[in-house]
Design an enzyme around this catalytic site. Structure first.
Site, mmCIF file in Angstrom:
data_model
loop_
_atom_site.group_PDB
_atom_site.id
_atom_site.type_symbol
_atom_site.label_atom_id
_atom_site.label_comp_id
_atom_site.label_asym_id
_atom_site.label_seq_id
_atom_site.Cartn_x
_atom_site.Cartn_y
_atom_site.Cartn_z
ATOM 1 N N CYS A 63 -25.906 31.070 10.748
ATOM 2 C CA CYS A 63 -25.824 29.605 10.827
ATOM 3 C C CYS A 63 -26.923 28.936 10.013
ATOM 4 O O CYS A 63 -26.726 27.861 9.446
ATOM 5 C CB CYS A 63 -25.914 29.155 12.286
ATOM 6 S SG CYS A 63 -27.381 29.759 13.170
ATOM 7 N N HIS A 121 -29.393 27.905 17.293
ATOM 8 C CA HIS A 121 -28.404 27.513 16.287
ATOM 9 C C HIS A 121 -29.004 26.493 15.329
ATOM 10 O O HIS A 121 -29.828 25.655 15.733
ATOM 11 C CB HIS A 121 -27.197 26.910 16.994
ATOM 12 C CG HIS A 121 -25.976 26.777 16.142
ATOM 13 N ND1 HIS A 121 -25.587 27.728 15.223
ATOM 14 C CD2 HIS A 121 -25.029 25.790 16.082
ATOM 15 C CE1 HIS A 121 -24.468 27.353 14.646
ATOM 16 N NE2 HIS A 121 -24.109 26.181 15.136
ATOM 17 N N ASN A 142 -22.487 20.501 12.918
ATOM 18 C CA ASN A 142 -22.457 21.894 13.334
ATOM 19 C C ASN A 142 -21.789 22.712 12.227
ATOM 20 O O ASN A 142 -20.651 22.407 11.842
ATOM 21 C CB ASN A 142 -21.664 22.025 14.640
ATOM 22 C CG ASN A 142 -21.738 23.412 15.244
ATOM 23 O OD1 ASN A 142 -21.952 24.400 14.556
ATOM 24 N ND2 ASN A 142 -21.541 23.496 16.556
#
Length: 530
Positions: free
Chosen positions: A221, A397, A476
Site C-alpha cells: 500500500c 495502511h 485509499n
C-alpha cells in the site's frame, strides 16, 4: 514523539530537487516519523479472491463487506483493524517494526493433529452453561474469550462472543500451499502455479490519473498510495519511455527510473530498470493479479509495481518477486518516484491548525502540488482499533492525501430542545439530529446560502449558525473502502488541477473528505516529498 515542520525552501534550494541522473540527496538517517510511515496492509478484497480461488465480482456484490466477513469468518472491523487479521497473516508487528516470513504449511484435513473445534464451526446446540459454551469454543479461561457486545435484558445478559482459539491455526486452512506460493515465493524467478506473465493492454489510455492505481493482494500500500499521489500532484513524472528489443511490434521494454537507495533515503542518484509489458495474470483472467489500473486496458500501475520490485531487489530477469514488496515506507516511496526531499510529521505532536497548515503549505487551489501521503496506526494498537471501528480506517495502511477543502456548514448554537419536525414541518426531519440538519444545508456556496436565508424560517438562524469546517481529502489505494462516519463529507471535492477545475466525487474510488480534527486523531502521521 517529535514533529518535523515542513521546510520553507528558496527557489534556488527547490531547484535542487530536479531529476538529474548525476545528483544525489544528502545522506541522512530516517527520522522516527519516517520509520512509522512503514505500512503493509494488502487489499482484503483481492486477497479474498485469491483465498477463494476464483474472481469475486465485488462491483455486483450487494454487501461486499458481508462477503469479506464470510470468506475470512471475522467481523469487518477486525479484518481492517486487528493485528490478528488474516490480511496480516505471515507478518508480525513489534514496536511498529514488521517482520514477515512464510507460515508453515497447514496440516492436511483429517490428520490426527487437526482440531476440528478450532478450524470448524463450534457446535453450541447442547450448551446449557457458560462452561459448556467455553468448551465448545475450545477455551477454558473466560478471560481468553472476547466479548464484542453485551446488552442487559429482563432475562439476563445477551452477549456476543468473539471466536476463540488460535486464529492463525484457522487461517492456515485458508492460506494453503496454493495461496502461500503466490504470496511467499520460494524459488528464484517468480512463476507461481496457476499464473502466467502476459501483455494485457496499453501502458495508459491517455494519461496517468490519481485514481488509476488500485492495490492488489500484495501488502505494498505504501507504494501504490505514493504512485497515486505522484500522478495527482506531479502528472508529468510518470512517463512511458520505451525502446525496441527486436523487429516485432510487441518487442520493446519500458525504462523506469527510481531515486536513491532501495529504501529511498541516503546517498545515491537516479537508477533505471527495464521491464516488459508482461504482468502476472491468474488463469482465465485478463487483469494483473496485483496492482492494476481502474481504467480498463491500462497497465501502467502494474508495470511500475513490477519495475519497483526489480529495482528494490536488484533482479536481473523480468519476473521479480512482487509479493516480497510487502511492508515499506510510503514517504520513501514518494522520494523514490520524484527525487524530492522527504518530510514526515507525527500527528501526536501537532494541533489541528498546524496539520491544516502543513497540507495547505503543499497545496494550491485546494490540491496538493507535491506528492503527499498519510499513514494509519499499527495493527493491534488501541488507536488502530478505534479508527477502524469509528471511521473505517485500515490499520498499518498508507493513503494518498489529495488536498483540503473548506465548507460553511450549519451547526447548532445551543443544544436543541425543540421538535424540529414541528418547527419546520415541510422538511420532515425524522429526529432532532444536528448532523442531519448540517448535511441537508452543508456544502452550499455563500451565494446559495444568502438566497436560502430568504426562504428559511427565522427559527433556523436563532438555533443554527454557519461555521467554516475544514476537511483533508484522502484516497485509499484499494480504490474502495473510503473512511466513514459523521466526520466525513459527501458531495464533490472541487480543486484546481493545474489549468482547470476538477470535481472529484467523494465516497467513490476510495476518496473521502475527513474533518481535520478527526484526520489528526485517526491517522498517525502525514508526509511526502517536496
Amino acid at each position: 514523539m517529535t514533529t518535523t515542520s515542513p521546510a520553507r525552501r528558496s527557489a534556488s534550494s527547490r531547484s535542487r530537487t530536479k531529476h538529474t541522473s548525476s545528483e544525489a540527496v544528502r545522506p541522512r538517517a530516517a527520522t522516527d516519523e519516517e520509520a512509522l510511515a512503514t505500512t503493509g496492509a494488502p487489499n482484503p478484497y483481492a486477497l479474498a479472491s485469491l483465498v477463494a480461488g476464483r474472481r469475486i465480482d465485488w462491483d455486483s456484490a450487494r454487501d461486499p463487506q458481508g462477503v469479506l466477513e464470510d470468506v475470512f469468518d471475522l467481523p469487518y472491523a477486525d479484518i481492517i483493524g486487528s493485528a490478528d487479521s488474516p490480511i496480516f497473516y505471515g507478518s508480525t508487528l513489534a514496536k511498529g517494526r514488521p517482520t514477515r516470513s512464510r507460515p508453515a504449511a497447514p496440516p492436511a484435513r483429517g490428520d490426527d493433529d487437526t482440531d476440528d473445534k478450532e478450524t470448524g464451526t463450534p457446535d453450541l446446540s447442547q450448551a446449557s452453561t457458560l462452561a459448556d459454551v467455553l468448551a465448545a469454543l475450545g477455551e477454558k479461561n473466560p478471560s481468553d474469550v472476547p466479548v464484542r457486545g453485551a446488552t442487559l435484558t429482563r432475562d439476563g445478559v445477551f452477549a456476543q462472543l468473539g471466536r476463540a482459539g488460535d486464529l492463525k491455526l484457522r487461517y492456515a486452512h485458508l492460506f494453503d500451499d496454493r495461496v502461500l506460493d503466490v504470496l511467499f515465493p520460494l524459488e528464484p524467478g517468480y512463476h507461481p502455479p496457476g499464473y502466467s506473465w502476459q501483455d494485457t493492454g496499453r501502458f495508459y489510455n491517455e494519461t496517468t490519473e490519481f485514481f488509476d492505481p488500485v492495490q492488489g493482494s500484495v501488502a505494498d500500500c505504501y507504494f501504490i498510495a505514493a504512485m497515486s499521489s505522484v500522478a495527482w500532484a506531479k502528472p508529468f513524472t510518470i512517463a512511458d519511455r520505451t525502446r525496441a528489443t527486436a523487429s516485432g511490434q510487441d518487442s520493446f521494454t519500458h525504462q523506469v527510473s527510481f531515486f536513491g537507495g532501495s529504501g529511498g533515503y541516503g546517498s545515491g542518484g537516479w537508477g533505471t530498470v527495464e521491464v516488459s509489458d508482461r504482468v502476472l495474470v491468474g488463469s482465465g483472467g485478463s487483469v494483473s493479479a496485483f496492482a492494476h489500473s481502474f481504467e480498463s486496458g491500462e497497465i501502467w500501475p502494474a508495470v511500475y509495481e513490477k519495475a519497483f520490485a526489480k529495482w528494490r531487489f536488484g533482479t536481473s530477469d523480468d519476473f521479480p518477486k512482487i509479493p516480497d514488496l510487502a511492508w515499506g515506507n510510503t514517504v520513501a516511496s514518494c522520494v523514490s518516484l520524484t527525487g524530492g526531499h522527504a518530510y514526515a510529521n507525527g500527528h501526536s505532536g501537532m494541533s489541528d491548525a498546524q496539520l491544516l497548515t502543513l497540507v495547505k503549505s503543499h497545496s494550491l487551489g485546494g490540491r496538493t502540488t507535491t506528492p503527499m501521503v498519510c499513514w494509519s496506526y499499527g495493527a493491534g494498537s488501541d488507536e488502530a482499533t478505534r479508527a477502524a471501528n469509528e471511521a473505517g480506517i485500515v490499520a498499518s495502511h498508507a493513503y494518498s492525501v489529495l488536498g483540503w477543502m473548506r465548507r460553511y456548514e450549519w451547526v447548532p448554537r445551543l443544544r436543541l430542545t425543540v421538535d424540529i419536525p414541528r418547527m419546520i414541518p415541510e422538511w420532515r426531519v425524522p429526529t432532532p439530529d444536528p448532523v442531519l440538519v448540517r448535511d441537508q444545508l452543508g456544502g452550499a456556496t455563500l451565494d446559495e446560502l444568502a438566497r436560502m436565508r430568504i426562504d428559511l424560517p427565522d427559527e433556523v438562524f436563532q438555533r443554527y449558525e454557519l461555521r467554516p469546517v475544514d476537511y483533508i481529502i484522502v484516497r485509499n489505494p484499494w480504490g474502495s473502502t473510503p473512511g466513514t462516519g459523521s466526520t466525513t463529507a459527501s458531495g464533490d471535492f472541487h480543486a484546481r488541477d493545474v489549468s482547470w477545475w476538477r470535481d472529484v466525487p467523494l465516497g467513490a474510488n476510495g476518496v473521502f473528505a475527513m474533518e481535520v480534527g478527526a484526520f489528526r486523531r485517526y491517522f498517525a502521521g502525514t508526509g511526502g516529498a517536496d
